[in-house]
Design a protein around this motif. Sequence first.
Motif, PDB file in Angstrom:
ATOM      1  N   UNK A 193      33.436  40.490  32.908  1.00 36.15           N
ATOM      2  CA  UNK A 193      34.736  40.246  32.278  1.00 36.15           C
ATOM      3  C   UNK A 193      35.825  41.044  32.981  1.00 36.15           C
ATOM      4  N   UNK A 194      35.525  42.275  33.319  1.00 31.42           N
ATOM      5  CA  UNK A 194      36.505  43.124  33.996  1.00 31.42           C
ATOM      6  C   UNK A 194      36.836  42.563  35.380  1.00 31.42           C
ATOM      7  N   UNK A 195      35.833  42.028  36.057  1.00 32.08           N
ATOM      8  CA  UNK A 195      36.075  41.444  37.375  1.00 32.08           C
ATOM      9  C   UNK A 195      36.927  40.181  37.276  1.00 32.08           C
ATOM     10  N   UNK A 196      36.678  39.385  36.241  1.00 31.12           N
ATOM     11  CA  UNK A 196      37.329  38.085  36.138  1.00 31.12           C
ATOM     12  C   UNK A 196      38.696  38.139  35.468  1.00 31.12           C
ATOM     13  N   UNK A 197      38.989  39.230  34.787  1.00 32.29           N
ATOM     14  CA  UNK A 197      40.249  39.318  34.047  1.00 32.29           C
ATOM     15  C   UNK A 197      41.191  40.319  34.695  1.00 32.29           C
ATOM     16  N   UNK A 198      42.453  40.087  34.496  1.00 32.92           N
ATOM     17  CA  UNK A 198      43.469  41.016  35.000  1.00 32.92           C
ATOM     18  C   UNK A 198      44.004  41.908  33.886  1.00 32.92           C
ATOM     19  N   UNK A 199      43.417  41.828  32.695  1.00 31.68           N
ATOM     20  CA  UNK A 199      43.866  42.631  31.565  1.00 31.68           C
ATOM     21  C   UNK A 199      43.018  43.896  31.417  1.00 31.68           C
ATOM     22  N   UNK A 200      43.684  44.962  31.024  1.00 29.67           N
ATOM     23  CA  UNK A 200      42.979  46.222  30.808  1.00 29.67           C
ATOM     24  C   UNK A 200      42.343  46.228  29.420  1.00 29.67           C
ATOM     25  N   UNK A 201      41.170  46.830  29.303  1.00 31.08           N
ATOM     26  CA  UNK A 201      40.515  46.968  28.001  1.00 31.08           C
ATOM     27  C   UNK A 201      39.551  48.141  28.061  1.00 31.08           C
ATOM     28  N   UNK A 202      39.143  48.588  26.895  1.00 30.38           N
ATOM     29  CA  UNK A 202      38.218  49.712  26.772  1.00 30.38           C
ATOM     30  C   UNK A 202      36.813  49.193  26.463  1.00 30.38           C
ATOM     31  N   UNK A 203      35.823  49.906  27.007  1.00 29.63           N
ATOM     32  CA  UNK A 203      34.428  49.591  26.711  1.00 29.63           C
ATOM     33  C   UNK A 203      33.742  50.841  26.177  1.00 29.63           C
ATOM     34  N   UNK A 204      33.125  50.699  25.019  1.00 30.01           N
ATOM     35  CA  UNK A 204      32.295  51.765  24.467  1.00 30.01           C
ATOM     36  C   UNK A 204      30.846  51.330  24.588  1.00 30.01           C
ATOM     37  N   UNK A 205      30.005  52.196  25.118  1.00 29.26           N
ATOM     38  CA  UNK A 205      28.586  51.880  25.168  1.00 29.26           C
ATOM     39  C   UNK A 205      27.808  52.974  24.455  1.00 29.26           C
ATOM     40  N   UNK A 206      26.497  52.784  24.364  1.00 27.41           N
ATOM     41  CA  UNK A 206      25.662  53.719  23.610  1.00 27.41           C
ATOM     42  C   UNK A 206      24.405  54.044  24.390  1.00 27.41           C
ATOM     43  N   UNK A 207      23.824  55.190  24.082  1.00 32.75           N
ATOM     44  CA  UNK A 207      22.606  55.628  24.770  1.00 32.75           C
ATOM     45  C   UNK A 207      21.661  56.306  23.789  1.00 32.75           C
ATOM     46  N   UNK A 208      20.378  56.123  24.007  1.00 33.38           N
ATOM     47  CA  UNK A 208      19.367  56.794  23.196  1.00 33.38           C
ATOM     48  C   UNK A 208      18.251  55.898  22.729  1.00 33.38           C
TER      49      UNK A 208
END
Length: 327
Positions: free
Chosen positions: A68-83
């Motif tokens: 999505x980040x590659x295909x879009x020119x809009x900025x956005x935030x991504x939260x991910x998780x670990x564990x």
Amino acid sequence: MEYRELGRTGYKVSVISFGAWAIGGTWGPVEDSQSMAALHRALELGVNFFDTADVYGDGRSERLLARLRRESHQAFFVATKAGRRLPKQTPEGYSKENLYEWVGRSLKNLETETLDLLQLHCPPRDVYLSDRVFSILDEMKRQGMIRHYGISVETVEEALLGTQYPGVQSVQIIFNMFRLKPAEQFFPLAKARQVGILARVPLASGLLTGKLRPDSQFAPDDHRSFNRHGEAFDKGETFSGVEYETGLQAVEALKKITPPGMTLAQFALRWIAMFPEVTCAIPGAKNPQQAEENVWAGELPPIPSQTMEQVQAIYDRYIRAQVHPLW
């Protein structure tokens, strides 16, 4: 779209955001082309915050967000998780070696050098009884691997324990019309400590869409089929821990008070947004139509106080005894 401050991060995020569990896996079949269409549509409509995890489809969800980040020119935030890559949840599993390995993998999947927000993915309660893990996260932040960190929890007690650490910027907790305990026992503290709240499982695994029936069937790889009683992970993740038949009864009562011009799902999402302590709700969407319906919920008028009281009464009648003491 309304935007709210996420903790003390400086991020202003859409009050209706996007939960990317369903496009990763354990929600039945999903096509990447439809998932990408849903992600793009959400972004077009003003969503700027996407929540994922390294285990959603074994990285599939993270990789779709990188696309999505590659295909879009809009900025956005991504939260991910670990564990949750641990074969068995133990405090010792949250070691420095494992945390660095998990974060490194997410950085690769998301095709970035720094994670916007890393969340511990429902770790055991004892993780919160020591600052050991949080010191590791502070180190990662100093090194530039993560900008901010937060926690995803199962219980209100874990949320209260986790927010004692000053670096915790957000708490992801199950909050919906079938889970009112967080509002009663956690939200005031979160507000006082300026901690963001991500309302997860906002539609109670689809119950609060009003589209499920007593004879609804779920695919074998759908957690609503294999985790009804917590066989694979905490049972509170599936239908918010509510017995299916009881949930359907409560849904019928909620349908009777749904304001004109709203679907039940939109009513449920707009209800969450009525709580100013909540930063955002993170409903999932498997196609553009679902993404649109979710987003439009954030633009609906406020819910009258009388209706809010009726939701509370339905919770007290049908749900409270089942879920309040457990989470």
